[in-house]
Design an enzyme around this catalytic site. Structure first.
Site, short mmCIF file in Angstrom:
data_model
loop_
_atom_site.label_atom_id
_atom_site.label_comp_id
_atom_site.label_asym_id
_atom_site.label_seq_id
_atom_site.Cartn_x
_atom_site.Cartn_y
_atom_site.Cartn_z
N MET D 1 -72.49 -42.74 -0.77
CA MET D 1 -73.12 -43.31 -1.97
C MET D 1 -73.96 -42.31 -2.75
O MET D 1 -74.80 -42.68 -3.55
CB MET D 1 -74.00 -44.48 -1.55
CG MET D 1 -73.87 -45.68 -2.44
SD MET D 1 -74.03 -47.21 -1.49
CE MET D 1 -72.63 -47.14 -0.40
N PRO D 2 -73.76 -41.00 -2.46
CA PRO D 2 -74.65 -40.02 -3.12
C PRO D 2 -74.35 -39.89 -4.61
O PRO D 2 -73.27 -40.29 -5.08
CB PRO D 2 -74.30 -38.71 -2.41
CG PRO D 2 -73.53 -39.08 -1.19
CD PRO D 2 -72.85 -40.37 -1.51
N TYR D 3 -75.32 -39.32 -5.30
CA TYR D 3 -75.16 -38.93 -6.70
C TYR D 3 -75.51 -37.45 -6.77
O TYR D 3 -76.58 -37.03 -6.32
CB TYR D 3 -76.10 -39.73 -7.59
CG TYR D 3 -76.18 -39.20 -9.01
CD1 TYR D 3 -75.17 -39.47 -9.94
CD2 TYR D 3 -77.24 -38.40 -9.42
CE1 TYR D 3 -75.23 -38.98 -11.23
CE2 TYR D 3 -77.31 -37.90 -10.72
CZ TYR D 3 -76.30 -38.20 -11.62
OH TYR D 3 -76.36 -37.70 -12.89
N THR D 40 -69.11 -41.70 -3.91
CA THR D 40 -69.87 -40.50 -4.28
C THR D 40 -69.61 -40.19 -5.76
O THR D 40 -68.46 -40.06 -6.17
CB THR D 40 -69.45 -39.31 -3.41
OG1 THR D 40 -69.82 -39.59 -2.05
CG2 THR D 40 -70.14 -38.02 -3.86
N VAL D 41 -70.68 -40.09 -6.52
CA VAL D 41 -70.58 -39.81 -7.95
C VAL D 41 -71.05 -38.37 -8.22
O VAL D 41 -72.07 -37.95 -7.70
CB VAL D 41 -71.44 -40.80 -8.77
CG1 VAL D 41 -71.45 -40.44 -10.25
CG2 VAL D 41 -70.95 -42.22 -8.56
#
Lengths: 67, 67, 67, 67, 67, 67
Positions: D1-3, D40-41
């Site tokens: 779920m990181p940015y 992941t964005v």
């Protein structure tokens, strides 16, 4: 006194739609946390499609994949 | 080693003015906190007028309102 | 109407030093670009040492290396 | 779920190179921390040369100086 | 696929209020621009009071001044 | 000269894992774009679970839902 940064892909959002985002998020912060709308700053960044990645690939490819 | 991000509306800031901002904020961090200017990074973002909101409305409208 | 984000490693900056940064960068934007200090927002982020990297390594290691 | 936000100077990075950055950093987060690549964005910002400062000066000048 | 970063001063926002911000801004992006809520990411940063400046001074001082 | 900001939820990443992220992303930028590792800055932000939203809800709730 909040600062909100909204980042979206550049796909033709109009000035009216941006104004609606600014109005909506400012009101949300006032309603939820009592934040003063006068000093709420909202900045919208429109990012080129090939600069946005999700799922390990550019977003255009991600959408085609049907996710 | 600081990183500074300066975000302003796009209204014709010249390269000379940007260089002055870079020089000024780097010196400020050195004078105030003893930060090494060699590794201080400054990034200036110029944001389109219709992407900047304050007081719940686009900045152009906010200024006309006389605030 | 600018927004400035100053990111530094967390190494004991005092509230007085932070106030000096806020005052200094707000004045710099007024002097250089004529920006209104009343609506200039400055946010300082203090980042844990092991979360800051430069030269491909954590900053503590980078400093010991004598760079 | 990181940015992940990657900021570079605008110097002609191709869409292929950007896709490689997106793929590489997404994989790195999966390998190192077990982060789900699907959410992941990655956003790449290309910054004009005169908007990027290091060592108290614009990056073009910094490079000429031989640092 | 938007990314939204909401930055507020740390003054006791509850998890419920944060969830309300997340829900509200995600819905706003769906209603205004048709953005997919499943991949909309919202990150809230709570910033210490002495790290937030407005009007050239720390926010606590700014509020006392009656602005 | 790039600046990379990696934002993850705070879930116990170790200093070793952070160092690995710093090393990996710096190398990726060198390999892909020829960026100088000496001046590549990486900042990792660990964000509290209740401050991270996806799918219109806090991430903990999103995970339980089985997405």
């Amino acid at each position: 006194m909040p600062y909100v940064n909204i980042r979206i892909t550049r796909e033709g959002a109009t000035s009216e739609q941006k104004a609606e985002l600014i109005r909506g998020v400012t009101r949300l912060l006032q309603d939820t946390l009592g934040k003063n709308p006068e000093t709420t700053v909202v900045v919208i960044d429109e990012v080129e499609m090939d600069c946005w990645g999700i799922g390990g690939m550019p977003v255009a490819e991600f959408r085609q994949r049907g996710s």
